[in-house]
Design an enzyme around this catalytic site. Structure first.
Site, PDB file in Angstrom:
ATOM      1  N   CYS A  36      -2.823   5.066  12.223  1.00 45.18           N
ATOM      2  CA  CYS A  36      -3.073   6.637  12.055  1.00 45.18           C
ATOM      3  C   CYS A  36      -2.990   6.914  12.952  1.00 45.18           C
ATOM      4  O   CYS A  36      -3.889   6.261  14.118  1.00 45.18           O
ATOM      5  CB  CYS A  36      -4.232   6.376  11.355  1.00 45.18           C
ATOM      6  SG  CYS A  36      -4.405   5.562   9.106  1.00 45.18           S
ATOM      7  N   SER A  81       0.482  -1.156   0.037  1.00 44.55           N
ATOM      8  CA  SER A  81      -0.146   0.172   0.142  1.00 44.55           C
ATOM      9  C   SER A  81       0.929   1.173  -0.083  1.00 44.55           C
ATOM     10  O   SER A  81       1.977   1.277   0.656  1.00 44.55           O
ATOM     11  CB  SER A  81      -0.779  -0.066   0.965  1.00 44.55           C
ATOM     12  OG  SER A  81      -1.931   1.605   1.475  1.00 44.55           O
ATOM     13  N   GLY A 101       7.037  -2.800  -1.701  1.00 46.02           N
ATOM     14  CA  GLY A 101       6.867  -1.771  -1.786  1.00 46.02           C
ATOM     15  C   GLY A 101       7.613  -0.576  -2.074  1.00 46.02           C
ATOM     16  O   GLY A 101       7.891  -0.509  -3.088  1.00 46.02           O
ATOM     17  N   LYS A 159      -3.276   2.073  -2.468  1.00 45.17           N
ATOM     18  CA  LYS A 159      -2.912   3.658  -1.041  1.00 45.17           C
ATOM     19  C   LYS A 159      -3.935   3.493  -0.311  1.00 45.17           C
ATOM     20  O   LYS A 159      -5.587   3.393  -1.314  1.00 45.17           O
ATOM     21  CB  LYS A 159      -2.732   4.284  -1.734  1.00 45.17           C
ATOM     22  CG  LYS A 159      -2.076   5.966  -1.327  1.00 45.17           C
ATOM     23  CD  LYS A 159      -1.414   5.753  -1.102  1.00 45.17           C
ATOM     24  CE  LYS A 159      -0.919   7.094  -0.041  1.00 45.17           C
ATOM     25  NZ  LYS A 159      -0.053   7.304   1.303  1.00 45.17           N
TER      26      LYS A 159
END
Ligand SMILES: Cc1cc2nc3c(=O)[nH]c(=O)nc-3n(C[C@H](O)[C@H](O)[C@H](O)COP(=O)(O)OP(=O)(O)OC[C@H]3O[C@@H](n4cnc5c(N)ncnc54)[C@H](O)[C@@H]3O)c2cc1C
Ligand SMILES: Cc1cc2nc3c(=O)[nH]c(=O)nc-3n(C[C@H](O)[C@H](O)[C@H](O)COP(=O)(O)O)c2cc1C
Ligand code: FES
Lengths: 361, 282
Positions: A148, A39, A286, A63
């Protein structure tokens, strides 16, 4: 001819030879390869399709998408570090509506397998995202980026607290169709990765993605200020690979049949093999894409050969193979397998057996 | 369509404080258009410098003894660019390109001013050739801090109707900056278009001058890039769209060439509060 370094020239697929069957089962989804894009490192696959056939790898993890459009953090957003980089993109993206209409639609029309990554600032936001995606379809699994800041908890990252992590997964589970597997993507910046894995599995995650970036900082000694506008950033690339291998190994040890997507510094087929041996069923690539846009395809090819060279016909047979002896690699306390939570895939005794006691003839 | 190829170094030569690398780049050289760039990997697959370095395509040759070749002008800056300047003939390099949006070329025969700062004049060669082939008038204005850092004065002279050179220390041409001479040159050549490539501060100042004179301006911007191919979102800057909305735009795919009047130069390095998706005020 101009090709010299095998595989670095993009389309060069290297010498032919025996290749393992790359078919992979990931929490019930069948993929033609264990190699995925990570991601945030492949956008929604479109750009990379110019460098290799994105339908030929396992799939694309998109993403992380949020409910609303988001401009992200100020620049500079990156700094190169030894064998890695720091990024502080701040989840720039178009928001879920535009993502569904454009990105997801494109991936579906292209015939790529997609794992949709979602991110939010509140538990509620994750639930809403799952709901919006619920009736759209066109993807194989959800990856929940819980690295997050939780605005309801003084900005503490969900992934760093077992209760917040579980609350997010519960919200996603309640709002999704119950069939689509949910992967919780964990942060390595915790005291015990196994504890967080346990709590998300209890909350209904079908699997985990290990690992997200590590929090880091670079100070520019010329300007004598932090190099990133956001001060801190996520460290990725080969520099973090041993951390990822450790996390995968520990979680596999605790939950032998829990599907794991590995991530962290995979650059070659050999690195991917290391992740599989540690216990990952699939491996996402990634930062290495920035170095070599066709890296996922190259790694797929290299891995197919390396697995075959070791006498395995199928890539799935090598998953967790580093656990075949109970080597005292981790500390006594950690080596004790954690009780498998109720309803977790590890409670299947057959799975336990195949994962733990599998010995190659 | 970009290509990822292994190229071979054919020649590395000094030009003032820069190094010009000639490379074989099959496919890339044939497809390259003025203003596009390539990225080059530093070292092989074991290199600890993971990120590719971006360089403007300086010149291309699509046919020749070596097939397609291209040239880049490298300013030795940090470890990666220095490594590149130390390459020798026959060394292999992984090259990706052509990348980014090329300069737009006018369909009519108009008068063009090309401004380059430092190695920013490197991509102006291909551009000047194209414009001349299309019958445009080309006037060149290049500048640097000192003579050593001027790039390609003699060749650009050949490709243009006039050339103006400035150096800040007066070691070559006129003392001062390109922006001291731009307004006068625009008037003298009745310029319809200004093309500019150089440091961001220079581009910002040029855009301010051309905005006042209502001359259409295209700038080639330089932002730190991690991927160069549009997948990572590191290279963004605030740009006003056709709809008047400011967005954080990827300079590697929606640039590096951009309309000077659309870039919010003063806000580069920030997320303007009115940008699309900016965090609402607390
Ligand atoms: C579209 C574009 C065209 C360019 N064209 C040229 C050219 O024709 N000639 C030339 O000499 N240079 C050019 N540059 C700048 C060149 O890419 C950097 O000087 C180079 O990447 C520095 O690498 P380094 O290892 O020497 O420096 P370091 O400072 O060690 O680099 C560390 C990291 O920061 C990035 N970085 C550092 N400075 C810059 C910069 N100014 N711009 C972008 N990324 C940077 C590097 O890519 C690398 O990832 C261009 C940059 C862009 C974006
Ligand atoms: C530029 C960049 C952006 C990223 N964006 C996201 C993201 O949006 N969501 C997410 O879950 N992980 C994101 N990551 C983390 C990667 O998916 C991955 O977990 C991590 O980088 C480690 O793998 P790697 O070393 O192969 O990159 C990002 C990483 C990078 C370098
Ligand atoms: S450099 Fe990665 S998106 Fe532009």
């Amino acid at each position: 001819m101009t090709r010299a370094i095998i595989g670095y020239g993009g389309t060069d697929r290297g010498p032919v030879g025996a290749r393992a069957d790359m078919t992979t089962d990931l929490a019930g989804i069948e993929l033609p390869s264990p190699i995925l894009t990570a991601s945030g490192c492949a956008a929604s696959g479109k750009e990379l399709d110019a460098y290799f056939d994105i339908t030929a790898i396992g799939g694309v993890i998109t993403k992380s998408i949020m409910l609303k459009p988001r401009a992200g953090r100020a620049t500079p957003r990156m700094a190169e570090t030894p064998s890695g980089m720091l990024n502080s993109i701040g989840l720039q993206g178009p928001g879920i509506e535009a993502f569904i209409e454009e990105d997801l639609a494109w991936l579906e029309s292209r015939g790529a397998r997609t794992i949709v990554s979602i991110a939010g600032e509140t538990v509620d936001e994750y639930g809403k995202l799952a709901q919006k995606l619920r009736n759209v379809g066109g993807f194989e699994a959800l990856e929940v980026n819980i690295s997050c800041p939780n605005v309801d908890d003084r900005g503490l990252v969900f992934a760093c607290n077992p209760d917040s992590a579980a609350a997010v997964i519960q919200a996603v589970r309640r709002n999704s169709d119950g069939r689509t597997p949910i992967f919780a993507k964990l942060s390595p910046d915790v005291t015990s990765i196994v504890e967080i894995a346990e709590s998300v599995v209890r909350a209904g995650a079908a699997g985990v993605t290990l690992i997200n970036t590590l929090l880091g900082m670079v100070i520019d000694t010329g300007t004598m200020r932090p190099a990133l506008a956001g001060l801190t950033g996520g460290l990725s690339g080969p520099a973090i690979r041993p951390v990822a291998v450790r996390c995968i190994f520990q979680v596999r040890q605790a939950f032998p049949s829990l599907p794991i997507i590995g991530a962290g510094g995979v650059r070659t087929g050999n690195d991917a093999l290391e992740f599989l041996l540690a216990g990952a069923s699939a491996v996402s690539v990634g930062t290495s894409i920035f170095n070599d846009p066709s890296a996922p395809m190259r790694i797929h090819d290299e891995l197919a050969r390396l697995v075959a060279e070791r006498g395995f016909a199928r890539v799935s047979d090598i998953v967790g193979h580093a656990h075949r002896e109970r080597d005292a690699i981790v500390t006594e306390a950690q080596a004790d397998p954690v009780e498998s939570p109720e309803g977790a895939p590890a409670s299947d005794p057959d799975d336990e057996l195949s994962a733990w006691d599998f010995v190659r003839e | 369509m970009p290509h990822q190829v292994m190229g071979e170094a054919l020649d590395v030569r000094r030009a003032g404080s820069y190094f010009v690398l000639s490379l074989t780049a099959p496919g890339i050289s044939e497809d390259a258009r003025p203003g596009q760039f390539v990225t080059v990997a530093i070292g092989g697959l074991e290199s600890s410098m993971l990120l590719r370095r971006a360089f403007a395509i300086h010149r291309v040759q699509s046919r020749g003894v070596y097939g397609g070749t291209l040239e880049i002008a490298v300013s030795p800056h940090g470890l990666g660019s220095r490594w590149l300047t130390e390459r020798r003939r026959h060394d292999q390099l992984s090259i990706v390109g052509p990348l980014g949006k090329p300069f737009s070329i006018p369909s009519r025969r108009v008068s063009c001013v090309l401004v380059g700062g430092g190695y920013g004049s490197a991509p102006l060669f291909m551009l000047a050739e194209h414009l001349r082939d299309n019958g445009c008038r080309v006037d060149v204005l290049i500048g640097a801090s000192t003579e050593e850092k001027l790039f390609g004065v003699l060749d650009l002279k050949r490709l243009s109707s006039s050339i103006t050179v400035t150096t800040e220390d007066g070691s070559s041409g006129e003392t001062g900056r390109v922006t001291d001479r731009l307004a006068e040159l625009i008037d003298r050549s009745s310029a319809d278009i200004v093309y500019a490539c150089g440091p961001m501060g220079m581009l910002s100042a040029i855009s301010a001058i051309t905005a006042k004179r209502r001359v259409f301006t295209q700038c080639s911007v330089e932002e730190s890039m991690a991927c160069g191919i549009g997948v990572c979102m590191t290279c963004v800057l605030p740009v006003i769209g056709d709809d008047g909305v400011t967005r954080m735009v990827r300079s590697c795919v929606e640039g590096p060439t951009m309309r000077g009047d659309r870039v919010r130069w003063a806000d580069v390095g920030t997320i303007p509060a009115d940008a699309w998706g900016a965090a609402e005020a607390p």
